[in-house]
Design an enzyme around this catalytic site. Structure first.
Site, PDB file in Angstrom:
ATOM      1  N   SER A 229      -3.217  -8.065   2.711  1.00 13.72           N
ATOM      2  CA  SER A 229      -3.349  -7.960   4.168  1.00 13.72           C
ATOM      3  C   SER A 229      -3.689  -9.300   4.809  1.00 13.72           C
ATOM      4  CB  SER A 229      -4.402  -6.917   4.528  1.00 13.72           C
ATOM      5  OG  SER A 229      -4.024  -5.678   4.011  1.00 13.72           O
TER       6      SER A 229
ATOM      7  N   ARG B   8      -1.998  -5.329  -8.699  1.00 17.93           N
ATOM      8  CA  ARG B   8      -0.809  -6.155  -8.479  1.00 17.93           C
ATOM      9  C   ARG B   8      -0.659  -7.236  -9.538  1.00 17.93           C
ATOM     10  NH1 ARG B   8      -2.995  -7.969  -3.067  1.00 17.93           N
ATOM     11  NH2 ARG B   8      -4.812  -7.490  -4.332  1.00 17.93           N
TER      12      ARG B   8
ATOM     13  N   LYS C 264     -16.213  -7.683   3.958  1.00 19.67           N
ATOM     14  CA  LYS C 264     -15.108  -8.013   4.875  1.00 19.67           C
ATOM     15  C   LYS C 264     -15.428  -7.726   6.340  1.00 19.67           C
ATOM     16  CE  LYS C 264     -11.310  -7.387   1.682  1.00 19.67           C
ATOM     17  NZ  LYS C 264     -10.164  -6.553   1.319  1.00 19.67           N
TER      18      LYS C 264
ATOM     19  N   HIS D  67       0.849  -1.210   0.000  1.00 27.16           N
ATOM     20  CA  HIS D  67       0.000   0.000   0.000  1.00 27.16           C
ATOM     21  C   HIS D  67       0.881   1.256   0.000  1.00 27.16           C
ATOM     22  CE1 HIS D  67      -3.007  -2.762   2.208  1.00 27.16           C
ATOM     23  NE2 HIS D  67      -3.586  -2.468   1.060  1.00 27.16           N
TER      24      HIS D  67
HETATM   25  N1  COA Z   1      -0.144  -4.068  -1.787  1.00 26.70           N
HETATM   26  C1  COA Z   1      -0.522  -5.048  -0.973  1.00 26.70           C
HETATM   27  N2  COA Z   1      -1.784  -5.445  -0.853  1.00 26.70           N
HETATM   28  C2  COA Z   1      -2.691  -4.792  -1.567  1.00 26.70           C
HETATM   29  C3  COA Z   1      -2.371  -3.755  -2.430  1.00 26.70           C
HETATM   30  C4  COA Z   1      -1.034  -3.397  -2.527  1.00 26.70           C
HETATM   31  N3  COA Z   1      -0.604  -2.426  -3.318  1.00 26.70           N
HETATM   32  N4  COA Z   1      -3.496  -3.319  -3.025  1.00 26.70           N
HETATM   33  C5  COA Z   1      -4.483  -4.065  -2.543  1.00 26.70           C
HETATM   34  N5  COA Z   1      -4.003  -4.953  -1.668  1.00 26.70           N
HETATM   35  C6  COA Z   1      -4.729  -5.999  -0.958  1.00 26.70           C
HETATM   36  C7  COA Z   1      -5.315  -5.516   0.314  1.00 26.70           C
HETATM   37  O1  COA Z   1      -4.418  -5.717   1.374  1.00 26.70           O
HETATM   38  C8  COA Z   1      -6.532  -6.373   0.418  1.00 26.70           C
HETATM   39  O2  COA Z   1      -6.168  -7.605   0.944  1.00 26.70           O
HETATM   40  P1  COA Z   1      -7.180  -8.524   1.750  1.00 26.70           P
HETATM   41  O3  COA Z   1      -8.358  -8.770   0.854  1.00 26.70           O
HETATM   42  O4  COA Z   1      -6.377  -9.713   2.003  1.00 26.70           O
HETATM   43  O5  COA Z   1      -7.574  -7.768   2.982  1.00 26.70           O
HETATM   44  C9  COA Z   1      -6.954  -6.572  -1.034  1.00 26.70           C
HETATM   45  O6  COA Z   1      -5.789  -6.415  -1.770  1.00 26.70           O
HETATM   46  C10 COA Z   1      -7.908  -5.545  -1.571  1.00 26.70           C
HETATM   47  O7  COA Z   1      -8.321  -4.761  -0.575  1.00 26.70           O
HETATM   48  P2  COA Z   1      -8.274  -3.186  -0.478  1.00 26.70           P
HETATM   49  O8  COA Z   1      -7.328  -2.557  -1.410  1.00 26.70           O
HETATM   50  O9  COA Z   1      -8.140  -2.872   0.965  1.00 26.70           O
HETATM   51  O10 COA Z   1      -9.631  -2.861  -1.012  1.00 26.70           O
HETATM   52  P3  COA Z   1     -10.953  -3.457  -0.609  1.00 26.70           P
HETATM   53  O11 COA Z   1     -11.331  -4.332  -1.729  1.00 26.70           O
HETATM   54  O12 COA Z   1     -11.022  -4.060   0.720  1.00 26.70           O
HETATM   55  O13 COA Z   1     -11.729  -2.118  -0.527  1.00 26.70           O
HETATM   56  C11 COA Z   1     -13.311  -0.466  -1.000  1.00 26.70           C
HETATM   57  C12 COA Z   1     -12.730  -1.818  -1.366  1.00 26.70           C
HETATM   58  C13 COA Z   1     -13.341  -0.256   0.502  1.00 26.70           C
HETATM   59  C14 COA Z   1     -12.472   0.602  -1.638  1.00 26.70           C
HETATM   60  C15 COA Z   1     -14.739  -0.509  -1.569  1.00 26.70           C
HETATM   61  O14 COA Z   1     -15.440  -1.563  -0.967  1.00 26.70           O
HETATM   62  C16 COA Z   1     -15.467   0.795  -1.360  1.00 26.70           C
HETATM   63  O15 COA Z   1     -15.268   1.733  -2.106  1.00 26.70           O
HETATM   64  N6  COA Z   1     -16.309   0.870  -0.312  1.00 26.70           N
HETATM   65  C17 COA Z   1     -17.054   2.073   0.012  1.00 26.70           C
HETATM   66  C18 COA Z   1     -18.518   1.896  -0.373  1.00 26.70           C
HETATM   67  C19 COA Z   1     -18.716   2.169  -1.827  1.00 26.70           C
HETATM   68  O16 COA Z   1     -18.603   3.293  -2.299  1.00 26.70           O
HETATM   69  N7  COA Z   1     -19.067   1.098  -2.550  1.00 26.70           N
HETATM   70  C20 COA Z   1     -19.275   1.172  -3.977  1.00 26.70           C
HETATM   71  C21 COA Z   1     -18.011   0.747  -4.707  1.00 26.70           C
HETATM   72  S1  COA Z   1     -18.261   0.691  -6.436  1.00 26.70           S
END
Ligand code: COA
Length: 166
Positions: A129, A91, A41, A17
């Site tokens: 994560s 990624r 989640k 991140h």
């Molecule tokens: N390096 C390491 N890990 C990474 C990474 C990077 N550069 N980029 C993403 N990841 C990992 C994260 O650690 C996470 O791992 P996990 O699933 O094991 O926890 C996974 O990839 C993706 O998660 P993250 O980047 O945290 O995004 P998310 O998918 O959990 O989050 C939101 C999505 C929160 C952005 C999305 O649900 C959202 O926008 N919510 C708000 C409500 C909304 O507007 N919804 C409509 C969306 S269209």
């Protein structure tokens, strides 16, 4: 002032991140890390804990970064913050379909906000994560995946969980 939002669960924030954040900071004047709610989640860390870890990690970027928790529609938050872009990391090909769907949906909801993808260094490709949490729970070495502060918090969480199980 070009402002971008970097949303995610950050459970916890990793070097992957941080790599994405640093690339975004080369383009935007300010990047706000938004700890957002992913309905699919159930995080290990509470909102204040995740916020605290991110705050600690981004201190060194000064006024160019900020962090907040937001529970609602992301594009509404981005508008409130006068952001012009959403930052996400890509990624591997496996990230693509999910990210494409989110980016297109966010564009449908807010045509004035663009999603921009950054590819972190390939050494972070395998990182997420969940895998960091799992290694920590199994007493593995996580020092090359998360900063020292996050390591400390993760270890104390693991100890608390173990005590609760006994
Ligand atoms: N390096 C390491 N890990 C990474 C990474 C990077 N550069 N980029 C993403 N990841 C990992 C994260 O650690 C996470 O791992 P996990 O699933 O094991 O926890 C996974 O990839 C993706 O998660 P993250 O980047 O945290 O995004 P998310 O998918 O959990 O989050 C939101 C999505 C929160 C952005 C999305 O649900 C959202 O926008 N919510 C708000 C409500 C909304 O507007 N919804 C409509 C969306 S269209």
């Amino acid at each position: 002032m070009k402002i971008a939002i970097y949303p995610g669960t950050f459970d916890p924030i990793t070097y992957g991140h941080i790599d994405v954040l640093e690339r975004a900071l080369e383009i935007f004047d300010k990047v706000i890390i938004t700890i957002a709610h992913n309905t699919a989640k159930e995080p290990l860390f509470t909102d204040p804990e995740r916020l605290d870890m991110v705050k600690h990690v981004i201190k060194k970027y000064g006024k160019h970064t900020d962090t907040e928790y937001f529970d609602g529609l992301l594009v509404n938050y981005a508008r409130k913050k006068k952001a012009i872009a959403l930052v996400r990391g890509l990624r591997a090909v496996s990230d693509f379909e999910y990210e494409l769907q989110m980016a297109l949906m966010n564009r449908k909801l807010a045509n004035d906000i663009t999603t921009i993808f950054f590819m972190p260094h390939e050494k972070h490709t395998y990182l997420n994560s969940s895998i960091v949490r799992e290694i920590a729970l199994l007493n593995g070495d996580i020092s090359s995946f998360v900063p020292a502060y996050v390591q400390k918090i993760l270890k104390s969480k693991v100890q608390k969980l173990r005590k609760r199980k006994k």
